[in-house]
Write a protein that holds these residues in place. Sequence first.
Motif, PDB file in Angstrom:
ATOM      1  N   ALA A   1      39.766  32.626  35.838  1.00 28.08           N
ATOM      2  CA  ALA A   1      40.826  32.435  36.733  1.00 28.08           C
ATOM      3  C   ALA A   1      41.838  33.742  37.130  1.00 28.08           C
ATOM      4  CB  ALA A   1      41.670  31.185  36.295  1.00 28.08           C
ATOM      5  N   TRP A   2      42.145  34.490  35.974  1.00 26.08           N
ATOM      6  CA  TRP A   2      42.854  35.622  36.154  1.00 26.08           C
ATOM      7  C   TRP A   2      42.130  36.771  36.657  1.00 26.08           C
ATOM      8  CZ3 TRP A   2      46.787  38.109  37.158  1.00 26.08           C
ATOM      9  CH2 TRP A   2      47.078  39.556  36.960  1.00 26.08           C
ATOM     10  N   LEU A   3      40.956  37.111  36.066  1.00 27.96           N
ATOM     11  CA  LEU A   3      40.164  38.135  36.419  1.00 27.96           C
ATOM     12  C   LEU A   3      39.933  38.371  38.041  1.00 27.96           C
ATOM     13  CD1 LEU A   3      37.516  38.310  33.460  1.00 27.96           C
ATOM     14  CD2 LEU A   3      39.238  39.903  33.971  1.00 27.96           C
ATOM     15  N   VAL A   4      39.954  37.106  38.821  1.00 31.89           N
ATOM     16  CA  VAL A   4      39.568  37.161  40.263  1.00 31.89           C
ATOM     17  C   VAL A   4      40.914  37.648  40.914  1.00 31.89           C
ATOM     18  CG1 VAL A   4      37.658  35.483  40.242  1.00 31.89           C
ATOM     19  CG2 VAL A   4      40.179  34.857  40.512  1.00 31.89           C
ATOM     20  N   GLN A   5      42.134  37.544  40.127  1.00 32.19           N
ATOM     21  CA  GLN A   5      43.091  38.034  40.576  1.00 32.19           C
ATOM     22  C   GLN A   5      43.496  39.593  40.046  1.00 32.19           C
ATOM     23  OE1 GLN A   5      46.230  35.019  39.955  1.00 32.19           O
ATOM     24  NE2 GLN A   5      44.943  33.521  40.199  1.00 32.19           N
ATOM     25  N   ALA A   6      43.072  40.208  39.063  1.00 33.41           N
ATOM     26  CA  ALA A   6      43.289  41.427  38.671  1.00 33.41           C
ATOM     27  C   ALA A   6      42.781  42.461  39.373  1.00 33.41           C
ATOM     28  CB  ALA A   6      42.665  41.502  37.053  1.00 33.41           C
ATOM     29  N   GLY A   7      43.250  43.625  39.045  1.00 38.76           N
ATOM     30  CA  GLY A   7      42.971  44.788  39.828  1.00 38.76           C
ATOM     31  C   GLY A   7      41.774  45.632  39.298  1.00 38.76           C
ATOM     32  N   GLY A   8      41.071  46.685  39.984  1.00 36.54           N
ATOM     33  CA  GLY A   8      39.931  47.200  39.156  1.00 36.54           C
ATOM     34  C   GLY A   8      38.840  46.668  39.429  1.00 36.54           C
ATOM     35  N   ASP A   9      37.691  47.201  39.060  1.00 44.02           N
ATOM     36  CA  ASP A   9      36.166  46.697  38.972  1.00 44.02           C
ATOM     37  C   ASP A   9      36.474  45.293  38.381  1.00 44.02           C
ATOM     38  OD1 ASP A   9      35.792  49.007  40.081  1.00 44.02           O
ATOM     39  OD2 ASP A   9      33.742  49.104  39.016  1.00 44.02           O
ATOM     40  N   PHE A  10      35.636  44.320  38.743  1.00 45.85           N
ATOM     41  CA  PHE A  10      35.474  43.187  37.883  1.00 45.85           C
ATOM     42  C   PHE A  10      34.498  43.274  36.882  1.00 45.85           C
ATOM     43  CE2 PHE A  10      34.276  39.045  36.708  1.00 45.85           C
ATOM     44  CZ  PHE A  10      35.274  38.057  37.133  1.00 45.85           C
TER      45      PHE A  10
ATOM     46  N   ASP B   1      36.951  41.176  59.214  1.00 45.13           N
ATOM     47  CA  ASP B   1      37.977  42.638  59.181  1.00 45.13           C
ATOM     48  C   ASP B   1      39.113  42.179  58.431  1.00 45.13           C
ATOM     49  OD1 ASP B   1      39.863  41.336  60.826  1.00 45.13           O
ATOM     50  OD2 ASP B   1      39.302  42.448  62.671  1.00 45.13           O
ATOM     51  N   ASP B   2      39.921  43.327  57.991  1.00 46.30           N
ATOM     52  CA  ASP B   2      41.064  43.175  57.148  1.00 46.30           C
ATOM     53  C   ASP B   2      42.022  42.065  57.584  1.00 46.30           C
ATOM     54  OD1 ASP B   2      39.950  44.874  55.534  1.00 46.30           O
ATOM     55  OD2 ASP B   2      41.545  46.358  55.940  1.00 46.30           O
ATOM     56  N   ASP B   3      42.451  42.214  58.951  1.00 46.36           N
ATOM     57  CA  ASP B   3      43.435  41.158  59.405  1.00 46.36           C
ATOM     58  C   ASP B   3      43.033  39.673  59.341  1.00 46.36           C
ATOM     59  OD1 ASP B   3      45.145  43.214  59.962  1.00 46.36           O
ATOM     60  OD2 ASP B   3      44.631  43.366  62.001  1.00 46.36           O
ATOM     61  N   ARG B   4      41.551  39.453  59.616  1.00 44.91           N
ATOM     62  CA  ARG B   4      41.305  38.213  59.503  1.00 44.91           C
ATOM     63  C   ARG B   4      40.786  37.637  58.390  1.00 44.91           C
ATOM     64  NH1 ARG B   4      36.014  37.789  62.972  1.00 44.91           N
ATOM     65  NH2 ARG B   4      36.226  35.638  62.788  1.00 44.91           N
ATOM     66  N   LEU B   5      40.299  38.344  57.591  1.00 42.23           N
ATOM     67  CA  LEU B   5      40.421  38.038  55.976  1.00 42.23           C
ATOM     68  C   LEU B   5      41.650  37.636  55.173  1.00 42.23           C
ATOM     69  CD1 LEU B   5      38.097  39.652  53.451  1.00 42.23           C
ATOM     70  CD2 LEU B   5      40.410  39.219  52.724  1.00 42.23           C
TER      71      LEU B   5
ATOM     72  N   ILE C   1      46.388  38.363  45.538  1.00 38.69           N
ATOM     73  CA  ILE C   1      45.211  39.123  45.796  1.00 38.69           C
ATOM     74  C   ILE C   1      45.940  40.659  45.431  1.00 38.69           C
ATOM     75  CG2 ILE C   1      43.995  40.450  47.490  1.00 38.69           C
ATOM     76  CD1 ILE C   1      44.145  37.989  49.102  1.00 38.69           C
ATOM     77  N   PRO C   2      45.465  41.319  44.328  1.00 33.78           N
ATOM     78  CA  PRO C   2      46.065  42.484  43.683  1.00 33.78           C
ATOM     79  C   PRO C   2      46.551  43.320  44.931  1.00 33.78           C
ATOM     80  CG  PRO C   2      44.227  41.921  42.641  1.00 33.78           C
ATOM     81  CD  PRO C   2      44.074  40.977  43.850  1.00 33.78           C
ATOM     82  N   ARG C   3      47.839  43.788  44.954  1.00 33.80           N
ATOM     83  CA  ARG C   3      48.543  44.452  45.653  1.00 33.80           C
ATOM     84  C   ARG C   3      48.207  44.339  47.216  1.00 33.80           C
ATOM     85  NH1 ARG C   3      46.398  47.524  41.410  1.00 33.80           N
ATOM     86  NH2 ARG C   3      44.790  48.093  42.469  1.00 33.80           N
ATOM     87  N   ARG C   4      47.797  42.775  47.427  1.00 33.04           N
ATOM     88  CA  ARG C   4      47.630  42.390  48.744  1.00 33.04           C
ATOM     89  C   ARG C   4      46.409  43.201  49.470  1.00 33.04           C
ATOM     90  NH1 ARG C   4      48.110  37.826  48.522  1.00 33.04           N
ATOM     91  NH2 ARG C   4      48.607  37.780  50.851  1.00 33.04           N
ATOM     92  N   GLU C   5      45.529  43.701  48.927  1.00 37.83           N
ATOM     93  CA  GLU C   5      44.184  44.564  49.436  1.00 37.83           C
ATOM     94  C   GLU C   5      43.238  43.567  49.413  1.00 37.83           C
ATOM     95  OE1 GLU C   5      43.841  47.941  47.010  1.00 37.83           O
ATOM     96  OE2 GLU C   5      45.964  48.730  47.212  1.00 37.83           O
ATOM     97  N   PRO C   6      42.558  43.539  50.785  1.00 37.55           N
ATOM     98  CA  PRO C   6      41.361  42.647  51.007  1.00 37.55           C
ATOM     99  C   PRO C   6      40.265  43.067  50.194  1.00 37.55           C
ATOM    100  CG  PRO C   6      42.606  43.226  52.957  1.00 37.55           C
ATOM    101  CD  PRO C   6      43.094  44.221  52.045  1.00 37.55           C
TER     102      PRO C   6
END
Length: 369
Positions: free
Chosen positions: A210-219, A295-299, A308-313
């Motif tokens: 549950a945290w890893l899907v929200q964490a940054g970097g590679d899964f 695309d980014d906007d629709r996603l 979402i980490p740093r709000r990055e799609p």
Amino acid sequence: MSPPDSTEVISAGVAAGLDAVGVARAERFGSVRAELVRHRDQGLHGGMAFTYRNPDRSTDPGRVVDGARSLVVGALGYRRPTPVRPDRAVGRVAAYARRDHYGALRQALGQVAAMLVAAGYEAVVVADDNALVDREAARRAGLGWYGKNSNILLPGRGSWFVLGTVVTTAELVPSDPVPDQCGPCRRCLESCPTGAIIAPGVVDARRCLAWLVQAGGDFPLEYREALGNRIYGCDDCQEVCPPNRLLEDAGEDASVGTASGSEEDMAWGSVAGGVSSGSEEEMAWVDLVELLGLDDDRLMDRYGRWYIPRREPRYVRRNALVALGNSGRGDDPEVVATVVRYLADADPMLVRHAVWAARRLGVDAAVPA
């Protein structure tokens, strides 16, 4: 100035749609502060900020409202039956994230706060942010006890609840605490797909899906197969919990108050089978091929209320590629075409996850040498 009676405040919360309401003194959460600091020093936070960011703040209601005397804590049920999984490559969304339950929670708590303000007191709503450890507030307010997975369990009603608090200067009579009712049960510890619950009440965020899907970097590579078809959140430790299972076996959901709405109000998305197309608020399954084509906007328009980490799609796509790799649909032309497209993506992180997905699906030939 005479504050409203605690019974009146609790009744107001229930009338506003909350499923359970309790009252606690606005004292510092000393033991919780020490625990947060200890776990952070041990690295168990896994980079999670939230209440770990500033334990002095998140365990002191006086930081929310100067002169705070009481906490009015509310619980709102969110569990609904999960629709049958569609016969295509889909990602599963955890029950708490299928719609904006916190919006409804804040609205209901806001009515309680308004009542206290009208009586001449200061009252501030906090929920799902860094301001306060709501689980501890709920325990102190007699809503429930800590399960071994660290969630709050409400007597006879389980843990499928979001929690929030009204911090107020009104002095209210506190509710009676609820004793621990887990006993020797260890089902949540034993069922965690990554062994993230390392001791009763202690979760290692570095392993928690549950945290890893929200964490940054590679899964993390070692947990990609364990992620399965999850794209956001994980419900495993709650699904095996006996109080929760008793409710489901009885054909009930956890939400019993007026906020739960009727069956007609429980939208599952505008695509058959509960896959959201974005036009409905609630979703249980997400079409992975469709998501990876946005695309980014629709996603972000569709899934942007998730953490979402740093709000990055790119991180939603990262999770989707792992789930796609676990779909077992290496013979599906759309799935293969999607993975192949991401093998040539401009984002190296997504390329790495596409390579893993291709190999997991058995289409190694598509991976560039």
